[in-house]
Design a protein around this motif. Structure first.
Motif, PDB file in Angstrom:
ATOM      1  N   TYR A   1       0.830  -1.198   0.000  1.00 45.47           N
ATOM      2  CA  TYR A   1       0.000   0.000   0.000  1.00 45.47           C
ATOM      3  C   TYR A   1       0.864   1.246   0.000  1.00 45.47           C
ATOM      4  N   SER A   2       0.245   2.355  -0.398  1.00 44.25           N
ATOM      5  CA  SER A   2       0.919   3.651  -0.484  1.00 44.25           C
ATOM      6  C   SER A   2       0.238   4.639   0.450  1.00 44.25           C
ATOM      7  N   SER A   3       1.037   5.521   1.038  1.00 46.73           N
ATOM      8  CA  SER A   3       0.493   6.567   1.905  1.00 46.73           C
ATOM      9  C   SER A   3      -0.274   7.620   1.118  1.00 46.73           C
ATOM     10  N   SER A   4      -0.250   7.534  -0.209  1.00 47.36           N
ATOM     11  CA  SER A   4      -0.850   8.584  -1.038  1.00 47.36           C
ATOM     12  C   SER A   4      -2.366   8.557  -1.029  1.00 47.36           C
ATOM     13  N   SER A   5      -2.967   7.411  -0.762  1.00 43.44           N
ATOM     14  CA  SER A   5      -4.416   7.285  -0.878  1.00 43.44           C
ATOM     15  C   SER A   5      -4.899   6.045  -0.151  1.00 43.44           C
ATOM     16  N   ALA A   6      -6.070   6.153   0.475  1.00 42.36           N
ATOM     17  CA  ALA A   6      -6.662   5.002   1.155  1.00 42.36           C
ATOM     18  C   ALA A   6      -7.160   3.951   0.183  1.00 42.36           C
ATOM     19  N   GLN A   7      -7.153   4.270  -1.111  1.00 46.56           N
ATOM     20  CA  GLN A   7      -7.559   3.297  -2.120  1.00 46.56           C
ATOM     21  C   GLN A   7      -6.365   2.716  -2.872  1.00 46.56           C
ATOM     22  N   ALA A   8      -5.146   3.070  -2.466  1.00 46.79           N
ATOM     23  CA  ALA A   8      -3.944   2.608  -3.163  1.00 46.79           C
ATOM     24  C   ALA A   8      -3.347   1.418  -2.423  1.00 46.79           C
ATOM     25  N   TYR A   9      -3.975   0.247  -2.612  1.00 47.54           N
ATOM     26  CA  TYR A   9      -3.487  -0.950  -1.923  1.00 47.54           C
ATOM     27  C   TYR A   9      -3.938  -2.198  -2.664  1.00 47.54           C
ATOM     28  N   ALA A  10      -3.239  -3.308  -2.382  1.00 49.21           N
ATOM     29  CA  ALA A  10      -3.638  -4.625  -2.913  1.00 49.21           C
ATOM     30  C   ALA A  10      -3.144  -5.701  -1.965  1.00 49.21           C
ATOM     31  N   ASN A  11      -3.926  -6.774  -1.837  1.00 50.76           N
ATOM     32  CA  ASN A  11      -3.594  -7.908  -0.967  1.00 50.76           C
ATOM     33  C   ASN A  11      -3.163  -9.119  -1.787  1.00 50.76           C
ATOM     34  N   PHE A  12      -2.323  -9.955  -1.151  1.00 51.19           N
ATOM     35  CA  PHE A  12      -1.762 -11.126  -1.822  1.00 51.19           C
ATOM     36  C   PHE A  12      -1.699 -12.309  -0.850  1.00 51.19           C
ATOM     37  N   ASP A  13      -1.933 -13.491  -1.390  1.00 50.95           N
ATOM     38  CA  ASP A  13      -1.782 -14.747  -0.663  1.00 50.95           C
ATOM     39  C   ASP A  13      -0.525 -15.426  -1.193  1.00 50.95           C
ATOM     40  N   ILE A  14       0.573 -15.382  -0.424  1.00 48.59           N
ATOM     41  CA  ILE A  14       1.846 -15.910  -0.926  1.00 48.59           C
ATOM     42  C   ILE A  14       2.050 -17.375  -0.573  1.00 48.59           C
ATOM     43  N   LEU A  15       1.047 -17.989   0.070  1.00 52.27           N
ATOM     44  CA  LEU A  15       1.070 -19.442   0.239  1.00 52.27           C
ATOM     45  C   LEU A  15       0.481 -20.127  -0.985  1.00 52.27           C
ATOM     46  N   ASN A  16      -0.639 -19.631  -1.465  1.00 48.74           N
ATOM     47  CA  ASN A  16      -1.345 -20.253  -2.584  1.00 48.74           C
ATOM     48  C   ASN A  16      -1.103 -19.563  -3.920  1.00 48.74           C
ATOM     49  N   GLY A  17      -0.401 -18.429  -3.909  1.00 45.00           N
ATOM     50  CA  GLY A  17      -0.062 -17.755  -5.154  1.00 45.00           C
ATOM     51  C   GLY A  17      -1.239 -17.107  -5.849  1.00 45.00           C
ATOM     52  N   VAL A  18      -2.118 -16.444  -5.063  1.00 43.44           N
ATOM     53  CA  VAL A  18      -3.287 -15.779  -5.644  1.00 43.44           C
ATOM     54  C   VAL A  18      -3.390 -14.357  -5.106  1.00 43.44           C
ATOM     55  N   THR A  19      -4.047 -13.513  -5.877  1.00 40.78           N
ATOM     56  CA  THR A  19      -4.276 -12.138  -5.448  1.00 40.78           C
ATOM     57  C   THR A  19      -5.547 -12.050  -4.624  1.00 40.78           C
TER      58      THR A  19
ATOM     59  N   VAL B   1      -0.745  -8.721   6.863  1.00 38.77           N
ATOM     60  CA  VAL B   1      -2.179  -8.569   7.064  1.00 38.77           C
ATOM     61  C   VAL B   1      -2.786  -9.924   7.394  1.00 38.77           C
ATOM     62  N   ALA B   2      -4.053  -9.880   7.881  1.00 36.93           N
ATOM     63  CA  ALA B   2      -4.694 -11.089   8.396  1.00 36.93           C
ATOM     64  C   ALA B   2      -5.376 -11.924   7.329  1.00 36.93           C
ATOM     65  N   SER B   3      -5.733 -11.311   6.186  1.00 35.43           N
ATOM     66  CA  SER B   3      -6.470 -12.068   5.175  1.00 35.43           C
ATOM     67  C   SER B   3      -6.253 -11.442   3.810  1.00 35.43           C
ATOM     68  N   SER B   4      -6.792 -12.114   2.798  1.00 36.98           N
ATOM     69  CA  SER B   4      -6.681 -11.608   1.430  1.00 36.98           C
ATOM     70  C   SER B   4      -7.682 -10.508   1.138  1.00 36.98           C
ATOM     71  N   THR B   5      -8.531 -10.191   2.113  1.00 33.43           N
ATOM     72  CA  THR B   5      -9.521  -9.120   1.934  1.00 33.43           C
ATOM     73  C   THR B   5      -9.327  -8.008   2.954  1.00 33.43           C
ATOM     74  N   SER B   6      -8.159  -7.914   3.546  1.00 34.44           N
ATOM     75  CA  SER B   6      -7.904  -6.876   4.549  1.00 34.44           C
ATOM     76  C   SER B   6      -8.068  -5.491   3.937  1.00 34.44           C
ATOM     77  N   ALA B   7      -8.563  -4.557   4.748  1.00 39.99           N
ATOM     78  CA  ALA B   7      -8.749  -3.183   4.300  1.00 39.99           C
ATOM     79  C   ALA B   7      -7.408  -2.458   4.213  1.00 39.99           C
ATOM     80  N   TYR B   8      -7.438  -1.285   3.633  1.00 39.92           N
ATOM     81  CA  TYR B   8      -6.241  -0.453   3.493  1.00 39.92           C
ATOM     82  C   TYR B   8      -5.590  -0.220   4.854  1.00 39.92           C
ATOM     83  N   ASN B   9      -4.279  -0.492   4.925  1.00 39.94           N
ATOM     84  CA  ASN B   9      -3.484  -0.236   6.125  1.00 39.94           C
ATOM     85  C   ASN B   9      -4.007  -0.966   7.355  1.00 39.94           C
ATOM     86  N   ALA B  10      -4.781  -2.028   7.130  1.00 38.66           N
ATOM     87  CA  ALA B  10      -5.262  -2.834   8.268  1.00 38.66           C
ATOM     88  C   ALA B  10      -4.223  -3.897   8.593  1.00 38.66           C
ATOM     89  N   THR B  11      -2.995  -3.429   8.808  1.00 39.13           N
ATOM     90  CA  THR B  11      -1.893  -4.357   9.002  1.00 39.13           C
ATOM     91  C   THR B  11      -1.995  -5.006  10.373  1.00 39.13           C
TER      92      THR B  11
END
Length: 416
Positions: free
Chosen positions: A153-171, A211-221
Motif C-alpha cells: 500500500y501507499s500513503s498517497s491514498s486510502a484506495q492505493a493498496y492490494a492484498n496477496f496470498d503468498i502461500l497459494n499464489g493468488v491475489t 495482514v490477516a487475510s486476502s480481503t484486509s482493508a487499506y493499512n489494516a496491518t
C-alpha cells in the motif's frame, strides 16, 4: 514441410551476440537484426533464475516457461534504494526485524532476507520516495515461511493498496487506486507480487505489510510475533511519462535509483537485401503480451515501413488492447482494432502494390479501407521503443518475411 521453410527471412530466439540477433534464414547475414540498449538489464535465463545481461546484449528470455522469447521492454526507473537489502537504513521497519541473506533468491544467490514480526500490531517495512503524478508499479519477490497474507500500500491514498496470498499464489482484494494486480511464480519457490498504484506528485511511503487475510482493508496491518516471510528484489517503477501501469523485468539498485533504457531492434534495407520485393511481400509474426495493461500512451510497438509517415504498425490503444494500423502520408487507418493483447497473436500482412490484407489468429480481417499505394515500399522492420515512446513489453517467438504475396489460405494456415 512448413511454409516457413520458404521464407526469405525467418527470425526466432535462436542465436545472438552483442548488438545482433541472428536470423535462421537467410544464412548470409542479410536477415540479421541489429540490436541496441544503452544499459544492462535482467532476464529470466534458461535455468529459470534471474540474471543480468550486458549493454546491447539481446534479451533472450525464459520467463514464460518452455521455449525462449525475445523480450523487448520500454524504459523504466526503479526509485527504490537497496532493492535487495531490506535491512538497510533506507527501509523503515515497524514492529519488524530484517535478517540478511537467509535463503537463495530468484537470482540463485544467498541474498534474500527474512522479514519477521517482532511484536503484535501494525507491522510493515517501507520506503519513502518522491514521485511525479501518475502511476507507479510496485513489486516484491517474496516466499512463504509462516505468514500467508501480505499487502502493498501507499500513503498517497486510502484506495492505493492490494492484498496477496503468498502461500497459494493468488491475489486478493484491492482499492480503486490500484490496478494490474498480479502474482507470478519465480525461481526457488518465490512469487513476484505487483500492483500499479495511482500516486500524486509528492513524497510518498510505499509499504509491504503483514495482514490477516486476502480481503484486509487499506493499512489494516496485523502482525503476530514470530510470523515471517522471505523478501528480495523490491521495486517502485516509474515510466518516462509519469506512468508505469505494469511491471517490467527486475531492476536492481543499491545507493541510487537505476534506469534501464529501452530495447531497440531493426532490420533495414529489406528490398535491397532481397527479403521482400519493391511491389509485394508478406510479413508474419507470432508474439505475446503477457500483461493485462493500460497503455502508457498512443505509441508504436512495431513498424514495417518506409518512414514514420508510411507503413504498417502495431500500437497499444487502451487497457489490454492493441490496434493494427496502416499509415499513408501521415494519415492513419485502423485495419484491426481492440485486439486482446493478453493472447498469443499470430499476425500476417500481405501487400501487392494496391491493397494490404491482414490476418489475425487464422481469420482474415475485413477493414473498410485497405488501399496501400505502390509508391510506398516497406524498406525496414523497426521494433521501436524510445525514451519518449514507452510502448509495451512484447515477447517475440517468431517472425518471417516472404518476397511475394502469399495466398489467403496460406496466410490463414500460417496464423492458425
Amino acid at each position: 514441410m512448413s511454409l516457413l521453410n520458404d521464407a526469405s527471412l525467418l527470425l526466432t530466439p535462436n542465436a545472438e551476440k552483442v548488438a545482433k540477433i541472428y536470423s535462421i534464414i537467410p544464412t548470409n547475414g542479410n536477415g540479421d537484426f541489429t540490436f541496441a540498449r544503452a544499459t544492462t538489464r535482467t532476464i529470466t535465463g534458461s535455468t529459470g533464475f534471474i540474471q543480468t545481461i550486458a549493454i546491447n546484449e539481446p534479451p533472450i528470455d525464459y520467463s514464460l516457461g518452455g521455449c525462449p522469447n525475445i523480450l523487448l521492454e520500454p524504459q523504466r526507473t526503479n526509485v527504490v534504494l537497496y532493492s535487495e537489502d531490506l535491512a538497510d537504513a533506507t527501509w523503515t521497519k515497524t514492529r519488524t526485524t530484517v535478517t540478511q541473506n537467509t535463503t537463495n533468491s530468484p537470482g540463485n544467490s544467498l541474498d534474500a532476507d527474512t522479514i519477521e514480526v517482532s511484536s503484535a500490531g501494525q507491522c510493515h517495512v517501507g520506503q519513502s520516495v518522491t514521485t511525479v503524478a501518475g502511476t507507479v508499479n510496485v513489486t516484491l519477490y517474496c516466499k512463504y515461511i509462516n505468514q500467508q497474507f501480505l499487502q502493498i500500500y501507499s500513503s498517497s491514498s486510502a484506495q492505493a493498496y492490494a492484498n496477496f496470498d503468498i502461500l497459494n499464489g493468488v491475489t486478493g482484494s484491492n482499492g480503486t487506486n490500484a490496478s494490474n494486480v498480479r502474482i507470478t511464480t519465480a525461481a526457488n519457490g518465490f512469487y513476484r507480487i505487483s500492483v500499479a498504484l495511482v500516486v500524486p506528485a509528492a513524497a510518498i511511503v510505499v509499504r509491504f505489510a503483514f495482514v490477516a487475510s486476502s480481503t484486509s482493508a487499506y493499512n489494516a496491518t496485523e502482525g503476530i510475533a514470530g510470523r515471517q516471510f522471505y523478501a528480495w528484489g523490491a521495486a517502485i517503477e516509474t515510466g518516462t511519462t509519469g506512468t508505469a501501469a505494469y511491471a517490467t523485468s527486475y531492476i536492481p539498485t543499491t545507493s541510487a535509483s537505476v534506469t534501464r533504457v529501452f530495447d531497440y531492434m531493426a532490420r533495414l534495407n529489406l528490398v535491397t537485401n532481397g527479403i521482400i520485393s519493391a511491389t509485394q511481400g508478406t510479413w508474419y509474426m507470432e508474439i505475446k503480451n503477457n500483461l493485462v495493461l493500460a497503455r502508457d500512451n498512443s505509441t508504436t510497438v512495431f513498424t514495417l515501413g518506409q518512414d514514420g509517415n508510411n507503413g504498417i504498425r502495431f500500437r497499444p490503444t487502451g487497457t489490454g488492447r492493441i490496434a493494427i494500423e496502416k499509415v499513408v502520408g501521415g494519415v492513419i487507418t485502423v485495419l484491426v482494432s481492440a485486439v486482446n493483447s493478453t493472447e498469443t497473436m499470430k499476425v500476417a500482412f500481405k501487400w501487392n502494390g494496391t491493397d494490404v490484407e491482414t490476418f489475425l489468429n487464422g481469420v482474415q480481417q475485413s477493414p473498410s479501407n485497405k488501399t496501400y499505394p505502390s509508391t510506398i515500399v516497406p524498406q525496414s522492420a523497426l521494433l521501436n521503443f524510445t525514451s519518449t515512446n514507452p510502448g509495451v513489453p512484447i515477447y517475440i517467438n517468431e517472425m518471417g518475411f516472404f518476397p511475394t504475396q502469399l495466398t489467403d489460405s496460406q496466410c490463414i494456415a500460417l496464423t492458425t
